[in-house]
Design an enzyme around this catalytic site. Sequence first.
Site, PDB file in Angstrom:
ATOM      1  N   ASP A  16      28.384  50.773 -52.122  1.00 22.09           N
ATOM      2  CA  ASP A  16      29.143  51.065 -53.331  1.00 22.09           C
ATOM      3  C   ASP A  16      30.218  52.072 -52.927  1.00 22.09           C
ATOM      4  OD1 ASP A  16      30.175  51.229 -55.857  1.00 22.09           O
ATOM      5  OD2 ASP A  16      28.269  51.559 -56.860  1.00 22.09           O
TER       6      ASP A  16
HETATM    7  C1  BGC Z   1      31.023  50.951 -58.998  1.00 20.58           C
HETATM    8  C2  BGC Z   1      30.964  49.527 -58.484  1.00 20.58           C
HETATM    9  C3  BGC Z   1      32.358  49.024 -58.243  1.00 20.58           C
HETATM   10  C4  BGC Z   1      33.057  49.955 -57.265  1.00 20.58           C
HETATM   11  C5  BGC Z   1      34.469  49.555 -56.936  1.00 20.58           C
HETATM   12  C6  BGC Z   1      31.867  51.844 -58.107  1.00 20.58           C
HETATM   13  O1  BGC Z   1      32.075  53.077 -58.682  1.00 20.58           O
HETATM   14  O2  BGC Z   1      29.722  51.477 -59.087  1.00 20.58           O
HETATM   15  O3  BGC Z   1      30.286  48.719 -59.388  1.00 20.58           O
HETATM   16  O4  BGC Z   1      32.323  47.711 -57.786  1.00 20.58           O
HETATM   17  O5  BGC Z   1      33.096  51.253 -57.825  1.00 20.58           O
HETATM   18  O6  BGC Z   1      35.293  49.751 -58.029  1.00 20.58           O
END
Ligand code: BGC
Length: 756
Positions: A266
Amino acid sequence: MKRILIPLLLALTLSACTAPEKKNAPAYLDPSVPLEQRVEDALARMTREEKVAMTHAQSKFSSPGVPRLGIAEVWHTDGPHGIRPEVLWDKWSQAGWTNDSSTAFPALSALAASWDRDLALLFGRSIGEEARYRKKDILLGPGVNMGRTPLNGRTFEYMGEDPYLAAQMVVPYVRGVQENGVAACVKHFAMNNQEVRRTETNSIVDDRTLYEIYLPAFKAAVTEGDAWAIMGSYNLYNGQFNCHNKRLLCDILKGEWGFDGVVVSDWGGCRDDDEPVTNGLDIEMGTGTDGLTGSGNPYDLYHLANPYLERLKDGRADEAGLDDKARRILRTIFQTSMSPGAHYGRFVSPEHYAAARKIAAESIVLLKNDGVLPLQIADGGSLLVVGENAYKKLTVGGGSTNLKTKQEIIPLEALHEYFDGKVKVSWERGYVGDITTTFDRVDTGQDLRDERSPETLIADAVAAAAEADVILFIGGLNKSANQDNEGTDRTQLELPYGQEEVIRALAETGKPLVVVNISGSAIAMPWADVAGAIVQGWYGGSENGRALVDVLTGAVNPSGKLPFTVPFRLEDGPLKTERQYPGIREEGQRYWDEYYDEGVYIGYRWYDTQGIPVQFPFGYGLSYTTFEYSDAKVAHKVVKGAGTTAVSEATGSGKTLQTVTVRVKNTGPVAGAEVVQLYVADPEASVDRPAKELKGFQKVFLQPGEAKTVSFDLDRAALSWFDAGNHSWVAEPGTFQILVGSSSTDIRTTAEFQLK
Ligand code: BGC
C-alpha cells in the site's frame, strides 16, 4: 531526377506500410512465446540494477520497466470504482489533464448488495476497459476486507460482512478486469478493518477466525479469480507490517495458495529495509518522497532501492530472492501491457454508463414499503424532495476512490428528467451536512453554502410539504471525514447533521414519506417507524440518480439485498471493548494492539447466534412483488469416497456431496428477482459454530406466477470449520441443517441431512 525520385518514394512508402520483420525478435518480445519462457528470457538479459529498479516506484503511480530492453513500465491506478484522475509525477496534486474524466461506477458495497455474479463480471469488464484505455496496467482494487464494524470508514469500498458473499463477488470482478490485460490488485491484505490508526494497529487474530472470516475472499480472488496482484495493507499482524508480513505473504499467499503474481505495498506501507527483501513484497509504492529534496533521485532512497542493492552487494540479500521478485513483475508486464491480446480499451462509452446504471439499480435495497412505492403521482401532482444527498455530487471525495467523472446524474436531476414537468418536483435542503465540493483539487463545481439555521431549514421543508403529494427524503452519509471516508472512521451509527429531526418533522406533516439513505455502510434507523418507505441507496456513481429513479418509479423492481446487518444500536454489535476496537496500547508500546476477541462472530454470525434483534438483517431486501418458497429437498450425491475426502479448502469447488433444491414462485403482480440464500447450520459440531453461515445464493428472475427450481451444490468446504490445531478444515459427521430463505432471519424452508 523526377523519374528516379517517384519510384524511390513509392518504395519507401510501401516498405513503411509493411509489418516489421519479427523473425529475429528476442523471445521475451514475442507475444506468441509462452509466458514463462518470455519471463525467463527477459530475466536472463537483465542486470542486477535493472531488476532492483523494478521493485520500487519511479513516480507516485508507476514503477519502472527495463528501458534498455524495451520492457514496459508499470502504471498503477486507483481504484475499484473508476479510474483515478492523473496526479503529478511526484505529488498528489492533480496533473490537470483534460482527458481523464472517467465513468464512475457504483461503490463496491453497492455491487455486493446486488448479489449478482454476472453484474460483478460486467463491472470488472467495464472498469477494466477504462483502465486499459487510460494505459493502466494494475487496477488498485477490488477491496475485500470484512465488515467487522460498521464504523470502518472504508466499508463502502468493500463487499460486506460475509466471506462467502465477498468471495463469490470478487472472483468475477477480477476475471472481468483481467480479460482486458489489466491486473486486478486485490486489497488490503489483510485485516485492514478500520481506518483509525490504520498504520499503527496490530491485529491479534486467532487462526480459526483468520481462515474462516478474513482470508476466504482473498483466497478465492487468487485461487479462483487468478488475481495477478495483491496489495499488502497498512496495519500489522503478529507484530509485523503486512506489506512485508512473512506469514501472510510467504506462508499463506505464496505458499498455501501458490500465488505467482506481484505483491504491491500500500502507498507508504513498506516500513523497513530488511523485511521486504525476504518477506514477499515485490513492488514498493508510495514511500514518501515529497520533501526528500536532496540531490539525486529520491526514489533511490526507497527500502527496495539503494538499501536493497547494498544488501545484494555485500551478501545480506540473495540473487534468487531478487530473481523471484523480478520474475513476478515481468510476468505482470507480459500479462498486461505486453500481453498477446493487448488492446486499447474503451473509455466513458455509452455501454459503461449503461453498466453503471444497471449495477446501481440492481443494488438498491428496499427496506420498508407501506405501499407508497413505486411512486404513483398523477400528472399535475407534486413531489417534494428534501435532503442534501438529492443534490450533492458524491463521486468526489472519500480518499483514493475520489473520481473526476465526466458525468454524475444527481437524484434531483434524474427526477426532473423522469417527470418531465408533468409532476412538479421541488427541492428543500432540510439540513446542511458537508459543503465541501473539492477533493484532491477535483471540484464538482457546485455551491453548497447555505446560511440558514437548522430550525429554519426544517421549517422551510415542512412549509414546502404543504402542497406535496409525496415527500422524498434523500440523505445519509457522504465522503467527508468521519463519514464514508478513507483515513477516518465514523464516530456514530446514527445519521449525522440532525437528519433524524428532519425526518421526524417531515413525518409529522402526515404526508406519505419515503426515506432514501445513501451511504456505504449501515446506519441506525430509530426513526424507521415514521417512514412509509425506506430505501438503501449507495454511492452509485455516474448514473446514481437515474438508477434511484428507476427503482422509485418501478421501472426496475428492487432486488438488492443487504450485504451487512443494520443493527438497532452500535452497542448491540460484537465489539464491546476498547481492546477489540479501536485497540489499546500499553505504556511504552509503539503500536496499538487490537484483539479480535469476538472470533468468528461478526455481522449476522454474531446477531443470529446471540439472538439479538436487528433493524434489518443481513441478506434482507424487499421487492414490489412477493416470492413463495417451498419443497426444500436434499438429494445425496453418491460420490466415490465422499465420506472420507479430506477437506483442505474453505472455498473453491470440491466434490459435490449434497444437492439442495428449492422451488421459488413469484406470487405477486410484477416481474422481479429474488436472491435465494442458503445457510448451513452445524448444531452438533464439537466447537462453537455460528447459528448459520451463508454457503450459497442465487438470483432468480421470475415473471408473475412463474416458478423455478433453484439448486445448490454443497461440497465439504461448505460444511467445514477450520481446526487451527491441525491446520486443516474439518467437516464433522452428524446432522447438518440447510436453511433456505430470503435473508439470514427470514428462513422459508429447511432440510436436513446426515454427514456420515
Ligand atoms: C490506499 C489504497 C490506494 C493507495 C493509492 C492508499 O492510501 O490505502 O487503497 O490504492 O493509497 O492511492
